[in-house]
Design an enzyme around this catalytic site. Structure first.
Site, PDB file in Angstrom:
ATOM      1  CG  ASP A   1      -4.464  -1.350   3.206  1.00  0.00           C
ATOM      2  OD1 ASP A   1      -4.558  -1.206   1.750  1.00  0.00           O
ATOM      3  OD2 ASP A   1      -3.498  -0.267   3.767  1.00  0.00           O
TER       4      ASP A   1
ATOM      5  CG  ASP B   1      -1.706   1.225   1.555  1.00  0.00           C
ATOM      6  OD1 ASP B   1      -2.414   1.567   0.413  1.00  0.00           O
ATOM      7  OD2 ASP B   1      -1.863   1.721   2.443  1.00  0.00           O
TER       8      ASP B   1
END
Length: 808
Positions: A707, A513
């Site tokens: 996430d 990420d």
């Protein structure tokens, strides 16, 4: 001789007659409730449940009329709003919690039984959280019919309630901990008596005291045998009734045989045949391992539970809008699409909606990964779970409950957790064959020696059972993983899943990420330009921003010098900037349009200077005196980590919810060729799933709630320690210090751990190949078998401990 109930396993009361017809034979039941439930399961064509289950069901009781009437109330659309999502005109999806789940067969039974109901479109039950998601056609079936059908087979289903689930889990943990505590206390006391016996030369201890120690060990082992080990006996009995040998079969035989042989030796005063300490230690270690496994399973489920708690319980509803701005408290569960609500600064937005009035900024970093607060004006959409940053907002509610984006992320997380491979089931399947061979070897040894030398037959069988007990084999992997996990913990990497190190060592792709992972996830002052000297400009800007909580202001305040002047007459212009007097001189700090409106002439941002950052301008009456570039800075060790992973053969990917410009710039800076911008949680999940479909093993590194689903789906995942609680709970490993370089250390240690595991397995297998025939031939006595088993285990553990001392 008392019988046990075929359904729940409890004793059948004397004189009770509740027969169950199962595969052309009658089986006993303890009550009419168990009889009715078993008959329903069998008549529904689901009798295979009794073949595959590994745990007994809870005792079934008839549903009281009051409960049946309560179940009917769940058909109310108003009551369903908080836990039922409307997908189409008649398609509904409910989030339920199941009570009574004890094993994988319970999951299978409930799924098959519910799927056979008319109107049910699908059902997915997560064994980790015991949460069920049921989809049905509301025109053909009612929710109450589904709940009654679950109750008919002996389980309870009710709308998901985090508090109720926590109480159930606490009850299970308390019982498991009590059994573990009893076994541990017994083990410590018995070892206090056994150690002097083992260490003292023959004859050093007077016979009276020697047998007093043995009898004390016998008494202290009884609670372990009769209470702590009960789960092993129950599981073994159920396995044997279904014609199979499970993981608990050799455990039960080993416990009972060692205890029986020790008791026989105690009665007949055979000094070297007493192993009560081994019994208590064996049970304690097994119970401890299972308790730790339950903790890991609970942590996996805690991720989705904390997501639910993001939405507040109450909201400020404006019933008279737009004529009146008077608000009243209302429950979030009672909100409907179309309602108008007020969200004050600092409050969490309770539902998806649209801004009707007010200008502010919404912090959506927990949901989208976007680090910068997003400006909100009339007509803009807002997301449930995000935080209103600065000014009051009046919102029109569009989606509530299970229809919000936050609820969608919870469903994704549930799905990802449910798709985790069930390694325990696979291990049990192969262990059955291995265990069966060991039991046959022990039985064959006893029969052969019964004809050769009956006096030695029992002890040789005990020696075979002890020496062939797969302790070293079972310790080979966990010992190495535990040592490696301890080493990583000392470095700052916390391993939260047992499979993490083994899977990390085999990873092919690393997916990162952006915000909060490769970058700091916080606004920072990156550069200052302008005719005014940088420190002087920062001092003036900090004076104007004193007391402000805005992220841009915080970035300036954290970078400004400590000795700053005082500002007077501060005036805040929401969405524009701030004005004030510093040392008698008038200043403005804010956006380019705000400064241009004050100066009366056009002022532009420098489009080529830091295009991915926010520019804040400082001006006086003479014009712009300084420009501050504020953005999310890349972590110092990110480039080195990406290079190291590539050198070790991993393909690095970047997924982010940010815009294309910032993502492309960061990818170019770090040398990442595979990247994707504006990725939603669904996009990230699909991206990782596509890599896995191509045979790749994926490492995922992230920090936010958005996430969490992909962290759970990846083969192995690492969560940033400074990220959200949900991300940390979903990750297989947690980077406690947020030092990215530790990921490279973790990869190296995991590969060394795999090498140690291979060495341990080779030794353990070789030991059994040599020791087992020797024991069967009568060359190994029980005490020597115990010593061999202990030394073998010590060698495996000692080899694993090398991982603790080796530096990456």
């Amino acid at each position: 001789m008392s019988e046990n109930c075929f359904h729940c396993g409890l004793p059948v009361p004397a004189g009770a007659s509740f027969p169950i017809l199962y595969r052309q034979r009658e089986e006993p039941a303890c009550c009419a409730g168990c009889q009715a439930v078993a008959s329903t399961i069998i008549e529904s064509g689901l009798s295979d449940y009794y073949k595959h289950r590994t745990e007994g069901a809870a005792r079934a009781e008839a549903l009281p009329q009051a409960l049946l009437e309560q179940i009917k109330l769940y058909d109310s659309e108003e009551l369903q709003r908080s836990f039922v999502r409307v997908e189409a005109e008649n398609v509904r999806e409910a989030a339920l919690i199941l009570e009574g789940i004890t094993c994988a067969a319970c999951i299978w039974l409930n799924e098959q039984h519910i799927l056979r109901l008319p109107g049910v479109l699908g059902v997915d039950i997560n064994y980790t959280t015991q949460r069920a998601r049921v989809r049905w056609d509301n025109g053909r079936a009612q929710l109450s019919a589904i709940l009654e059908a679950v109750a008919a087979i002996g389980y309870r289903a009710h709308p998901y309630d985090a508090d109720r689930q926590e109480k159930l889990q606490q009850k299970e943990r308390k019982q498991a901990l009590t059994r573990l505590w009893v076994a541990g206390l017994s083990m410590m006391q018995v070892m206090m008596y056994a150690v002097p016996v083992y260490l003292a030369p023959d004859g050093d201890i007077a016979p009276d005291f020697l047998w007093l120690l043995h009898w004390s060990s016998f008494i202290l082992t009884l609670p372990v045998l009769l209470y702590s080990a009960l789960p092993f006996y129950r599981n073994t009995w159920r396995d044997l009734k279904t014609g199979r040998v499970g993981m608990d079969t050799p455990v039960s035989i080993g416990i009972l045989t060692a205890f029986a042989a020790s008791f026989w030796a105690l009665i007949h005063k055979v000094e070297h045949g007493i192993y009560f300490d081994s019994v208590s230690m064996f049970v304690f270690l097994l119970l401890g391992g299972r308790y730790l496994e339950s903790i890991a399973r609970r942590k996996a489920g805690a991720a989705s539970e904390s997501l639910v708690k993001l939405v507040p319980a109450f909201a400020h509803r404006l019933d008279g809008w737009p004529q009146s701005r008077d608000s009243r408290e209302a429950t979030v569960a009672g909100l409907n699409p179309g309602d108008v609500i007020l969200v004050k600064p600092g409050e969490t937005i309770p539902a998806d909606g649209v801004v009707l009035d007010g200008r502010s900024a919404s912090n959506e970093s927990l949901l989208t990964g976007e680090s910068r607060p997003i400006a909100k004006a009339p007509g803009d959409s807002v997301i449930a779970g995000s935080v209103n940053a600065s000014s009051p907002l009046v919102l029109r509610v569009d989606q509530v409950g299970q229809s919000t984006r936050l609820a969608g992320i919870v469903r994704l997380l549930d799905q990802a957790l449910a798709e985790k491979p069930r390694l325990a089931v696979l291990a049990d399947r192969f262990a059955s064959w291995f265990v069966a061979l060991l039991l046959l070897a022990a039985a064959g040894s006893y029969l052969a020696w019964h004809f050769i030398d009956p006096d030695r037959a029992l002890w040789i069988m005990v020696a075979v059972l002890v020496i062939s007990c797969p302790c070293a084999l079972s310790l080979a992997t966990p010992a190495a993983l535990t040592a490696a996990s301890g080493r990583l913990a000392s470095l700052g990497v916390l391993t939260t899943r047992g499979h993490a190190l083994e899977t990390l060592a085999k990873a092919d792709d690393a997916v990162f990420d952006k915000t909060g992972t490769l970058t700091h996830g916080q606004m920072r002052l990156l550069e200052t330009r302008g005719p005014l000297e940088a420190q002087s400009a920062l001092a003036v800007a900090a004076a104007l921003e004193q007391g402000s909580e805005h992220p841009l202001a915080q970035a300036i305040l954290s970078a400004a010098p400590a000795n700053r002047p005082q500002a007077e007459g501060l005036i805040n212009h929401p969405g524009g900037g701030v004005a004030g007097l510093v040392d008698g001189r008038e200043w403005r700090l804010g956006s380019a349009p705000f400064i241009a409106a004050w100066l009366g002439r056009e002022v532009d941002e420098d489009a080529e200077w830091q295009p991915d950052c926010t520019q804040v301008l400082l001006a006086d009456a003479d014009g712009v005196q300084a420009r501050f570039s504020i953005g999310d800075a890349c972590r110092d060790d990110a480039a080195a980590l990406v290079a190291e992973l590539a050198r070790r053969g991993l393909t690095v990917h970047l997924l982010s919810g940010d815009g294309e410009g910032p993502v492309a710039g960061l990818a170019a800076k770090l040398g990442i060729k595979q990247w994707r911008a504006r990725a939603t949680p669904e996009d990230k999940l699909a991206y990782v799933a596509a890599l896995q479909a191509g045979g790749r093993r994926v490492l995922m590194v992230g920090d936010g709630i958005n996430d969490a689903p992909v962290l759970a789906r990846a083969d192995v995942s690492i969560a940033m320690g400074g990220g959200t609680d949900v991300a940390r709970a979903s990750g297989d490993m947690v980077l406690m210090g947020d030092r990215l370089g530790l990921i490279g250390d973790a990869l190296l240690i995991s590969r060394r751990a795999l090498a140690v595991i291979r060495q341990n397995l080779i030794w353990a297998a070789g030991y059994n190949v040599v020791a087992l025939p020797l024991a069967m031939l009568g060359h190994v006595t029980p005490w020597l078998a115990s010593l061999g088993m202990a030394l073998s285990s010590l060698l495996v553990v000692g080899n694993a401990l090398r991982l603790v001392k080796r530096n990456p």
